[in-house]
Write a protein that holds these residues in place. Structure first.
Motif, PDB file in Angstrom:
ATOM      1  N   PHE A 154      29.730  54.148 -19.708  1.00 28.48           N
ATOM      2  CA  PHE A 154      30.557  54.394 -20.889  1.00 28.48           C
ATOM      3  C   PHE A 154      30.669  55.895 -21.084  1.00 28.48           C
ATOM      4  O   PHE A 154      29.657  56.591 -21.214  1.00 28.48           O
ATOM      5  CB  PHE A 154      29.912  53.738 -22.117  1.00 28.48           C
ATOM      6  CG  PHE A 154      30.647  53.963 -23.403  1.00 28.48           C
ATOM      7  CD1 PHE A 154      31.879  53.378 -23.642  1.00 28.48           C
ATOM      8  CD2 PHE A 154      30.090  54.759 -24.391  1.00 28.48           C
ATOM      9  CE1 PHE A 154      32.551  53.583 -24.842  1.00 28.48           C
ATOM     10  CE2 PHE A 154      30.745  54.966 -25.592  1.00 28.48           C
ATOM     11  CZ  PHE A 154      31.976  54.380 -25.817  1.00 28.48           C
ATOM     12  N   GLU A 155      31.885  56.401 -21.040  1.00 28.12           N
ATOM     13  CA  GLU A 155      32.175  57.824 -21.238  1.00 28.12           C
ATOM     14  C   GLU A 155      31.275  58.734 -20.387  1.00 28.12           C
ATOM     15  O   GLU A 155      30.601  59.627 -20.896  1.00 28.12           O
ATOM     16  CB  GLU A 155      32.095  58.172 -22.723  1.00 28.12           C
ATOM     17  CG  GLU A 155      33.173  57.469 -23.530  1.00 28.12           C
ATOM     18  CD  GLU A 155      33.216  57.902 -24.996  1.00 28.12           C
ATOM     19  OE1 GLU A 155      32.445  58.802 -25.400  1.00 28.12           O
ATOM     20  OE2 GLU A 155      34.037  57.322 -25.732  1.00 28.12           O
ATOM     21  N   ARG A 156      31.236  58.455 -19.083  1.00 26.75           N
ATOM     22  CA  ARG A 156      30.529  59.246 -18.074  1.00 26.75           C
ATOM     23  C   ARG A 156      29.012  59.259 -18.230  1.00 26.75           C
ATOM     24  O   ARG A 156      28.333  60.137 -17.699  1.00 26.75           O
ATOM     25  CB  ARG A 156      31.068  60.671 -18.005  1.00 26.75           C
ATOM     26  CG  ARG A 156      32.511  60.716 -17.542  1.00 26.75           C
ATOM     27  CD  ARG A 156      32.988  62.111 -17.355  1.00 26.75           C
ATOM     28  NE  ARG A 156      32.728  62.904 -18.537  1.00 26.75           N
ATOM     29  CZ  ARG A 156      33.554  63.777 -19.061  1.00 26.75           C
ATOM     30  NH1 ARG A 156      34.709  63.990 -18.506  1.00 26.75           N
ATOM     31  NH2 ARG A 156      33.230  64.468 -20.133  1.00 26.75           N
ATOM     32  N   SER A 157      28.469  58.309 -18.935  1.00 28.92           N
ATOM     33  CA  SER A 157      27.018  58.125 -19.023  1.00 28.92           C
ATOM     34  C   SER A 157      26.702  56.672 -18.704  1.00 28.92           C
ATOM     35  O   SER A 157      27.563  55.795 -18.817  1.00 28.92           O
ATOM     36  CB  SER A 157      26.499  58.482 -20.415  1.00 28.92           C
ATOM     37  OG  SER A 157      26.614  59.864 -20.644  1.00 28.92           O
ATOM     38  N   PHE A 158      25.463  56.425 -18.295  1.00 26.52           N
ATOM     39  CA  PHE A 158      25.029  55.086 -17.920  1.00 26.52           C
ATOM     40  C   PHE A 158      23.980  54.596 -18.906  1.00 26.52           C
ATOM     41  O   PHE A 158      23.103  55.349 -19.324  1.00 26.52           O
ATOM     42  CB  PHE A 158      24.477  55.082 -16.491  1.00 26.52           C
ATOM     43  CG  PHE A 158      25.538  55.301 -15.467  1.00 26.52           C
ATOM     44  CD1 PHE A 158      26.142  54.229 -14.829  1.00 26.52           C
ATOM     45  CD2 PHE A 158      25.965  56.585 -15.151  1.00 26.52           C
ATOM     46  CE1 PHE A 158      27.141  54.434 -13.892  1.00 26.52           C
ATOM     47  CE2 PHE A 158      26.958  56.802 -14.218  1.00 26.52           C
ATOM     48  CZ  PHE A 158      27.556  55.728 -13.585  1.00 26.52           C
ATOM     49  N   TYR A 159      24.084  53.313 -19.233  1.00 21.97           N
ATOM     50  CA  TYR A 159      23.224  52.696 -20.233  1.00 21.97           C
ATOM     51  C   TYR A 159      22.678  51.391 -19.687  1.00 21.97           C
ATOM     52  O   TYR A 159      23.328  50.727 -18.881  1.00 21.97           O
ATOM     53  CB  TYR A 159      24.017  52.407 -21.511  1.00 21.97           C
ATOM     54  CG  TYR A 159      24.585  53.648 -22.131  1.00 21.97           C
ATOM     55  CD1 TYR A 159      23.902  54.327 -23.135  1.00 21.97           C
ATOM     56  CD2 TYR A 159      25.799  54.172 -21.695  1.00 21.97           C
ATOM     57  CE1 TYR A 159      24.412  55.482 -23.689  1.00 21.97           C
ATOM     58  CE2 TYR A 159      26.318  55.331 -22.244  1.00 21.97           C
ATOM     59  CZ  TYR A 159      25.622  55.981 -23.237  1.00 21.97           C
ATOM     60  OH  TYR A 159      26.128  57.131 -23.778  1.00 21.97           O
ATOM     61  N   MET A 160      21.481  51.034 -20.158  1.00 19.96           N
ATOM     62  CA  MET A 160      20.870  49.779 -19.747  1.00 19.96           C
ATOM     63  C   MET A 160      20.640  48.902 -20.970  1.00 19.96           C
ATOM     64  O   MET A 160      20.288  49.397 -22.038  1.00 19.96           O
ATOM     65  CB  MET A 160      19.538  50.035 -19.042  1.00 19.96           C
ATOM     66  CG  MET A 160      18.884  48.771 -18.506  1.00 19.96           C
ATOM     67  SD  MET A 160      17.394  49.112 -17.554  1.00 19.96           S
ATOM     68  CE  MET A 160      18.137  49.689 -16.036  1.00 19.96           C
TER      69      MET A 160
END
Length: 105
Positions: A61-67
């Motif tokens: 999401f918006e050039r970041s990664f989330y778990m």
């Protein structure tokens, strides 16, 4: 029936979809909530005790990664949803939530 509304999409009485998102890498933490981003990966925990009751989703999401973690009370349903999501990597989280999973009832 949509995935987001399925009666087995819960753990200990709490809905599990969409998961809470935690940034794991990327530029900024945008603190995403809800059905945002694109599914990039599905992972089992490093040590999975039986019965299988959880797996992790990685989304961008918006050039970041989330778990986020999905916890289940029904091990067979957990495995079924894991397989479904693995086949949908590259799809939006919102479109995954809208998938018809009536066949699992």
């Amino acid at each position: 029936m949509q995935l987001r509304s399925h009666p087995l999409m819960h753990y200990r009485g709490v809905r599990n979809w969409p998961p809470a998102w935690t940034r794991i890498r990327g530029e900024d933490d945008h603190r995403p909530k809800g059905e945002v981003g694109v599914l990039r990966e599905v992972r089992w925990p490093p040590i999975q005790l039986r019965p299988f009751d959880r797996f992790f989703m990685v989304m961008e999401f918006e050039r970041s990664f989330y778990m986020g973690c999905l916890l289940f009370e029904d091990p067979a349903f957990c495995i079924q949803i894991d397989r479904l999501l693995r086949a949908r990597c590259g799809s939006s989280i919102e479109s995954i939530g809208s998938l018809d999973v009536s066949y699992t009832l």
